[in-house]
Design a protein around this motif. Structure first.
Motif, PDB file in Angstrom:
ATOM      1  N   ASP A  58     -63.330  31.019  13.160  1.00 47.06           N
ATOM      2  CA  ASP A  58     -62.227  30.673  12.244  1.00 47.06           C
ATOM      3  C   ASP A  58     -62.777  30.067  10.959  1.00 47.06           C
ATOM      4  OD1 ASP A  58     -60.391  31.582  14.107  1.00 47.06           O
ATOM      5  OD2 ASP A  58     -59.845  29.573  14.820  1.00 47.06           O
ATOM      6  N   ASP A  59     -63.779  29.193  11.069  1.00 48.28           N
ATOM      7  CA  ASP A  59     -64.401  28.600   9.881  1.00 48.28           C
ATOM      8  C   ASP A  59     -65.057  29.679   9.018  1.00 48.28           C
ATOM      9  OD1 ASP A  59     -63.743  26.015  10.808  1.00 48.28           O
ATOM     10  OD2 ASP A  59     -65.687  25.787  11.821  1.00 48.28           O
ATOM     11  N   ARG A 104     -62.734  34.388   3.330  1.00 50.61           N
ATOM     12  CA  ARG A 104     -61.502  34.657   2.577  1.00 50.61           C
ATOM     13  C   ARG A 104     -61.489  33.899   1.259  1.00 50.61           C
ATOM     14  NH1 ARG A 104     -56.957  34.522   7.322  1.00 50.61           N
ATOM     15  NH2 ARG A 104     -57.187  36.691   7.956  1.00 50.61           N
ATOM     16  N   THR A 105     -61.894  32.636   1.296  1.00 54.86           N
ATOM     17  CA  THR A 105     -61.951  31.822   0.073  1.00 54.86           C
ATOM     18  C   THR A 105     -62.919  32.448  -0.925  1.00 54.86           C
ATOM     19  OG1 THR A 105     -61.427  29.818   1.312  1.00 54.86           O
ATOM     20  CG2 THR A 105     -62.478  29.529  -0.837  1.00 54.86           C
ATOM     21  N   ALA A 106     -64.076  32.868  -0.449  1.00 53.78           N
ATOM     22  CA  ALA A 106     -65.063  33.505  -1.336  1.00 53.78           C
ATOM     23  C   ALA A 106     -64.505  34.789  -1.933  1.00 53.78           C
ATOM     24  CB  ALA A 106     -66.355  33.788  -0.569  1.00 53.78           C
ATOM     25  N   GLN A 107     -63.820  35.577  -1.115  1.00 53.13           N
ATOM     26  CA  GLN A 107     -63.265  36.839  -1.593  1.00 53.13           C
ATOM     27  C   GLN A 107     -62.195  36.596  -2.660  1.00 53.13           C
ATOM     28  OE1 GLN A 107     -61.120  39.506   1.186  1.00 53.13           O
ATOM     29  NE2 GLN A 107     -62.672  41.016   0.615  1.00 53.13           N
ATOM     30  N   ALA A 143     -63.928  29.740  18.980  1.00 50.68           N
ATOM     31  CA  ALA A 143     -62.672  29.080  18.632  1.00 50.68           C
ATOM     32  C   ALA A 143     -62.082  28.418  19.874  1.00 50.68           C
ATOM     33  CB  ALA A 143     -61.701  30.089  18.030  1.00 50.68           C
ATOM     34  N   LYS A 144     -62.343  29.017  21.030  1.00 48.86           N
ATOM     35  CA  LYS A 144     -61.833  28.495  22.302  1.00 48.86           C
ATOM     36  C   LYS A 144     -62.977  28.556  23.315  1.00 48.86           C
ATOM     37  CE  LYS A 144     -57.790  29.591  25.136  1.00 48.86           C
ATOM     38  NZ  LYS A 144     -56.772  30.600  25.243  1.00 48.86           N
ATOM     39  N   LEU A 195     -65.839  38.616  14.682  1.00 51.60           N
ATOM     40  CA  LEU A 195     -66.568  38.976  13.459  1.00 51.60           C
ATOM     41  C   LEU A 195     -66.340  40.438  13.079  1.00 51.60           C
ATOM     42  CD1 LEU A 195     -69.826  36.921  14.038  1.00 51.60           C
ATOM     43  CD2 LEU A 195     -67.986  36.429  12.418  1.00 51.60           C
ATOM     44  N   ILE A 196     -66.135  41.298  14.071  1.00 49.36           N
ATOM     45  CA  ILE A 196     -65.805  42.699  13.777  1.00 49.36           C
ATOM     46  C   ILE A 196     -64.416  42.780  13.145  1.00 49.36           C
ATOM     47  CG2 ILE A 196     -65.261  44.926  14.851  1.00 49.36           C
ATOM     48  CD1 ILE A 196     -67.593  44.291  16.816  1.00 49.36           C
ATOM     49  N   VAL A 197     -63.480  42.009  13.651  1.00 47.77           N
ATOM     50  CA  VAL A 197     -62.140  41.955  13.050  1.00 47.77           C
ATOM     51  C   VAL A 197     -62.240  41.444  11.607  1.00 47.77           C
ATOM     52  CG1 VAL A 197     -59.891  40.788  13.153  1.00 47.77           C
ATOM     53  CG2 VAL A 197     -60.897  41.758  15.226  1.00 47.77           C
ATOM     54  N   LEU A 198     -63.078  40.441  11.379  1.00 46.00           N
ATOM     55  CA  LEU A 198     -63.295  39.914  10.029  1.00 46.00           C
ATOM     56  C   LEU A 198     -63.785  41.015   9.089  1.00 46.00           C
ATOM     57  CD1 LEU A 198     -63.573  37.448   8.058  1.00 46.00           C
ATOM     58  CD2 LEU A 198     -65.937  37.309   8.866  1.00 46.00           C
TER      59      LEU A 198
END
Length: 180
Positions: free
Chosen positions: A25-26, A32-35, A54-55, A71-74
């Motif tokens: 999540d971090d 996302r912030t960088a993008q 995350a869990k 990470l693949i979803v990211l």
């Protein structure tokens, strides 16, 4: 010097997060912030085994599998490649071929199974000095796999030099001469 100017431009856009216990999540939030704040071309996770899930669960191999999936979803969500670096288990005692294989990925085969490509790098050391280094394309869903290349790292210049393909049983790179 034009090269120094280009290197400075690249360095200005590189962000390093060194919190050893970042969660997926971090990593997602930072990416996302960088993008949003100027673009994102690549995410590199150095040593995926130290990413915190995350869990948490009791089974680390399941956590690593979940981290890999996240990470693949990211990568798919942000439409950028995500490079995950991982540690390999050492070869079995008495192993005749020291060449690493994807099956040696530490703690989880899920990393290898989910990856689109796996590049394995290693150096053969003799008497405390590097004899040669290699990079093997061990898995590649979208192209050629199984080839091994000679690699040299020039520490003073902070760059890698890729040599020709090294075929099985040969110690020197094969230099292919083209028609051009």
């Amino acid at each position: 010097d034009a090269l120094a100017v280009e290197a400075a431009k690249i360095a200005a856009n590189v962000r390093v997060y060194s919190d050893a216990r970042m969660t997926t999540d971090d990593i997602r939030d930072a990416a996302r912030t960088a993008q949003l704040s100027g673009g994102l071309d690549l995410v590199v996770v150095d040593h995926v085994q130290i990413v915190a899930p995350a869990k948490a669960t009791r089974e680390r191999y399941r956590e690593i599998g979940t981290i890999t999936e996240d990470l693949i979803v990211l990568a798919k969500t942000l439409k950028v490649p995500v490079v995950m670096m991982t540690q390999l288990n050492p070869p079995a005692p008495g192993e005749k071929d020291p060449t690493p294989r994807w099956e040696q990925i530490r703690e989880s085969r899920d990393v290898a199974l989910h990856a689109a490509a796996i590049l394995l790098g290693w150096t053969k050391w003799t008497n405390g000095a590097p004899e040669f280094s290699r990079l093997k394309v061990d898995k590649n869903r979208y192209g050629i796999r199984g080839k091994t290349y000679a690699v040299t790292f020039h520490a003073g210049q902070h760059k890698f030099e890729f040599g020709g393909e090294v075929r099985e049983g040969e110690s020197a790179p094969v230099v292919e001469v083209g028609d051009d």
